[in-house]
Design an enzyme around this catalytic site. Structure first.
Site, mmCIF file in Angstrom:
data_model
loop_
_atom_site.group_PDB
_atom_site.id
_atom_site.type_symbol
_atom_site.label_atom_id
_atom_site.label_comp_id
_atom_site.label_asym_id
_atom_site.label_seq_id
_atom_site.Cartn_x
_atom_site.Cartn_y
_atom_site.Cartn_z
ATOM 1 N N ASP A 346 4.014 13.913 2.908
ATOM 2 C CA ASP A 346 2.884 13.015 3.087
ATOM 3 C C ASP A 346 3.299 11.600 2.705
ATOM 4 O O ASP A 346 3.972 11.388 1.691
ATOM 5 C CB ASP A 346 1.738 13.498 2.190
ATOM 6 C CG ASP A 346 0.504 12.633 2.304
ATOM 7 O OD1 ASP A 346 -0.112 12.629 3.379
ATOM 8 O OD2 ASP A 346 0.163 11.955 1.314
ATOM 9 N N GLU A 376 5.695 11.586 7.287
ATOM 10 C CA GLU A 376 4.991 10.421 7.834
ATOM 11 C C GLU A 376 5.754 9.150 7.467
ATOM 12 O O GLU A 376 5.813 8.802 6.281
ATOM 13 C CB GLU A 376 3.579 10.334 7.260
ATOM 14 C CG GLU A 376 2.672 11.489 7.618
ATOM 15 C CD GLU A 376 1.304 11.341 6.967
ATOM 16 O OE1 GLU A 376 0.297 11.362 7.689
ATOM 17 O OE2 GLU A 376 1.226 11.205 5.732
#
Length: 797
Positions: A346, A376
């Site tokens: 994340d 990400e």
């Protein structure tokens, strides 16, 4: 600023040992914690978990037994207690020079009480399900072979139509043989039938915002079941989430049931990826780090304030040695103890690139050469971190990033009316073509550095986004929600019952519906593009979240997968299944390298709402000689000219079905596609061509330290550039180089990281022989053994 503030520039005490936390045996337990600035540290032993029914009668007597710890080198405090402490709980109590006293759970805890109040002492071997030692990860020959399916544990089973007994729990994944009234497979059997290779589980470590003792409790004020969260609020990084277990008050249950889930997925040939959140914690003062080493684990701005690149109030300082060590130790634990097959990071932009690079290299060498690593490549706000892991930083480093460029080109914006190629916008054809090629002319060196997707848990899911782009939200009577509640007040469940996101679909002609066709076209592009495809759970049965673009705390009525959709929209499921089968059976859709793509993939058309390309000359060793793929984003039909061939073109995908078997033939040199559809054709079915020759390089270092070392290779014809050592064999690090058959020699340089050190110059491996597998050993020049980096030795072939 805290009086115990640490000037991280002057901290020199670090610890390299692998034994932080609790080391348990029946005869004794060893406790180790890193707290270099504490004046004293103690272990406090408790009889109870500190919350819930277990303390109602005895809590007043459960003040804990305080055991002083001894300071060791490296800022580590240690205590060793004899006897069997299994079943007890513990905390660390720190006293600082200013007299402040804090008590905290062990950041390295592997078991906790309900809601993570206290660290628990368990025998991990007693949490192993039967045959756990024999559990093996499914084989993944190459990252391009993966088909990822993102899933939330609770969403998977919460709806009544799931037929599962253990709704919202890890154990739901162990329930097999479930069928709907029409005999269609549900649950884990559905996943196996669909054909995906990896389940990507949204956060399953212990998070803070769900009361584990009331995980199904009714929020009377909100009028719905509110104990729901996606899990991006970390509390204990090395412990499974208790609300997903059948008994969160018993520390070993969540561990055992998590392993049962992994074992069940592995038994069906499905690997498990964990979504991990090492970029921030839910709380600082009550988090896992601050009470033990104040200020060290978090970044600060130039004024000394907590930086907020995560958008939730803090960010972890991954670039600091002991923070980096913690993250690597945590991932190593999950990969070894729980047999996890990959990690999705994340907000990976908030993690420094050195940490991510070291994670990728070291985990594969130590645990599993086929681990998938991706994340990400962005942040949630401004950060003082200079070395961010953003898009492009991953080039040649062995991990992948999400391709939001491709996502936007295909569908438009994420939450609004904005359009892309499949939702009605012209001018996106070039960007779509770039994504189809694995972004090798954008930000990647290799197609397996991009994760291709159109939707994930964030933002509108695919069905709802297409509805929004068509201006059909009002017609579908979708409610307006914010933070899990109706904007105008009222009960969410009643509003959902009144919504009809499928109002325009004719049950007798599901694939004829415009929204269905646009959805299939979007993921059809993803599943036939170079790179790693990623699907959001339920896309294959037209899942809707009733237009909720941020459902992280919305009730089951919004989030639960509605399994009755499978029977209703079976043609859609069969289409997805066929596309996944096509991808998995035909390596032309899974090319391994930049040079291979540039040689094999040629665009035929890229304009006016049409993108068409050819995979030629048995691309990737495919049995099909030439393959043509066409995407028509126009409302009406289009005609596409086909390349000259000695025979006819066989159609395996069109607007009506998808698969690997030809169901009709195009005899002319052109083919007509219906509007909003795709087509896949091949010309000749023959013998598979050799895909590649493999050179295994076995690197031998006298000091046994392979951290950071890699090969720089050229002349492969498939993928030049960095080639990592990914496994250990007989004490040597092993790298695999793929070369085009017929290659005479391949060049290489041995180097440390990005040219921090290198070998003595360009060297070459003779691969002109007929061997399909060539093994050579490269020995460090400082070695006295025969052979060196100048003269690689052939081992076997």
């Amino acid at each position: 600023m805290n009086s115990n503030y640490i000037n991280t520039e002057t901290i020199i005490e670090t610890y390299e040992g692998k034994d932080l936390g609790l080391t348990y045996t029946a005869g004794c337990s060893q406790f180790k914690v890193w707290a270099p600035t504490a004046f004293t540290v103690s272990v406090v032993l408790y009889e109870t978990g500190g919350t819930g029914a277990d303390v109602s009668a005895v809590y007043s007597k459960d003040s804990g037994v305080i055991i002083p710890m001894q300071r060791q080198d490296g800022g580590v405090w240690q205590a060793q207690l004899t006897g069997d402490l299994k079943g007890k709980y513990y905390m660390y109590r720190t006293v600082f020079a200013d007299g402040s006293i804090r008590e905290a759970a062990d950041p390295y805890a592997t078991a906790v009480s309900a809601n993570g109040v206290r660290s628990a002492i368990v025998d991990l071997r007693e949490t192993d399900p039967p045959s756990w030692a024999e559990d093996r990860s499914p084989q993944l020959q190459h990252p391009a072979d993966a088909v990822i399916y993102e899933l939330h544990v609770r969403d998977f089973s919460a709806h009544e139509s799931s037929g599962m007994l253990h709704k919202g729990k890890f154990k739901a994944f162990t329930e097999t043989g479930l069928r709907d009234s029409a005999g269609n497979a549900l649950g884990i059997d559905h996943l196996a039938e669909l054909g995906i290779t990896h389940v990507h589980l949204m956060p399953v470590f212990d998070f803070q915002t769900v009361n584990e003792l009331n995980a199904n409790g009714l929020d009377t004020e909100a009028g719905h079941y509110s104990e729901y969260n996606w899990g991006y609020d970390p509390q204990h990084y090395n412990v499974p989430e208790g609300s997903y277990s059948t008994n969160p008050a018993e520390p070993g249950t969540r561990i055992r049931e998590f392993k049962e889930m992994v074992q069940a997925l592995h038994s069906r040939g499905i690997s498990v990826i964990m979504d991990v959140v090492y970029n921030h914690t839910y709380s600082v003062e009550k988090g896992p780090f601050e009470p033990l080493v104040p200020e060290y684990f978090y970044r600060h701005d130039y004024l000394g304030r907590l930086s907020n690149g995560s958008g939730v109030g803090n960010e972890i300082a991954t670039e600091r040695p002991m923070v980096r060590k913690y993250i690597k130790d945590s991932l190593l634990y999950w990969a070894s103890e729980y047999h996890i097959d990959g990690f999705r990071f994340d907000l990976m932009g908030l993690m420094d690139s050195v940490t991510i690079r070291e994670i990728t290299e070291e985990l594969r060498l130590a645990i599993n050469p086929n681990l998938l690593i991706y994340g990400e490549p962005w942040t949630g706000g401004d950060s003082p971190l200079a070395d961010k892991t953003l898009k492009g930083v991953q080039r040649g480093k062995g991990y992948a990033v999400f391709n939001d460029n491709f996502r936007a080109a295909i569908k438009g914006d994420s939450d609004g009316w904005g359009k892309g190629f499949t939702t009605g916008e012209y001018g996106k054809e070039g960007a779509v073509a770039s994504g189809i090629k694995g972004a090798i002319h954008e930000f990647t060196d290799s197609p397996v550095e991009t994760v291709n997707y159109v939707t994930a848990h964030d933002n509108l899911n695919l069905w709802d986004k297409v509805l929004a782009s068509q201006g059909l939200r009002q017609a579908a009577n979708l409610p307006e929600l914010e933070n899990g509640r109706l904007k105008g007040g009222g009960e969410v469940e009643k509003a959902v019952a009144k919504a009809n996101p499928y109002f325009a679909i004719d049950p007798q002609d599901v694939l004829g519906n415009e929204t269905v066709r646009r959805s299939l076209l979007a993921n059809g592009i993803i599943l036939t593009s170079q790179g790693i495809p990623f699907l959001h759970a339920g896309d294959e049965i037209l899942r809707s979240k009733c237009g909720d673009h941020n459902s992280y705390r919305s009730p089951d009525a919004i989030n639960a997968v509605r399994w009755d959709n499978k029977e209703t929209f079976m043609p859609v499921f069969q289409y997805y299944k066929g596309l996944i089968e096509l991808r998995r059976k035909h390596p032309a859709f899974r090319l391994h390298g930049r040079q291979e793509i540039e040689r094999s993939l040629e665009f035929l058309r890229c304009e006016d709402g049409v993108v068409a390309y050819q995979l030629k000359d048995n691309a990737g060793g495919d049995v099909w000689n030439n393959i043509v793929v066409i995407f028509n984003a126009n409302w009406g039909p289009v005609t596409q000219q086909l390349p000259e061939t000695g025979g006819c073109w066989n159609i395996v995908v069109d607007h009506s079905r998808a698969g690997t078997e030809a169901f009709r033939i195009a005899t002319d040199h052109a083919v007509e596609l219906e509007g909003l559809s795709m087509m896949v054709l091949y010309d000749v079915y023959g013998e598979p061509a050799p895909r590649a020759k493999i050179i295994e390089v076995h690197y031998d270092r006298p000091d046994g330290d392979y951290r950071g070392w890699n090969l720089w290779v050229w002349g492969t014809g498939i993928q030049d550039g960095q080639c990592d050592f990914r496994q250990m064999e007989d004490g040597r690090a092993v790298a695999r180089i793929e070369v085009v058959p017929g290659t005479e020699s391949v060049g290489y340089i041995l180097r440390l990281n990005d040219w921090e050190e290198k070998g003595s110059g360009d060297r070459f491996i003779d691969c002109s022989g007929s061997e399909a597998l060539l093994k050579v050993v490269v020995q460090d020049r400082s070695s006295a053994s025969s052979g060196d980096a100048d003269n690689p030795l052939q081992l076997s072939s």
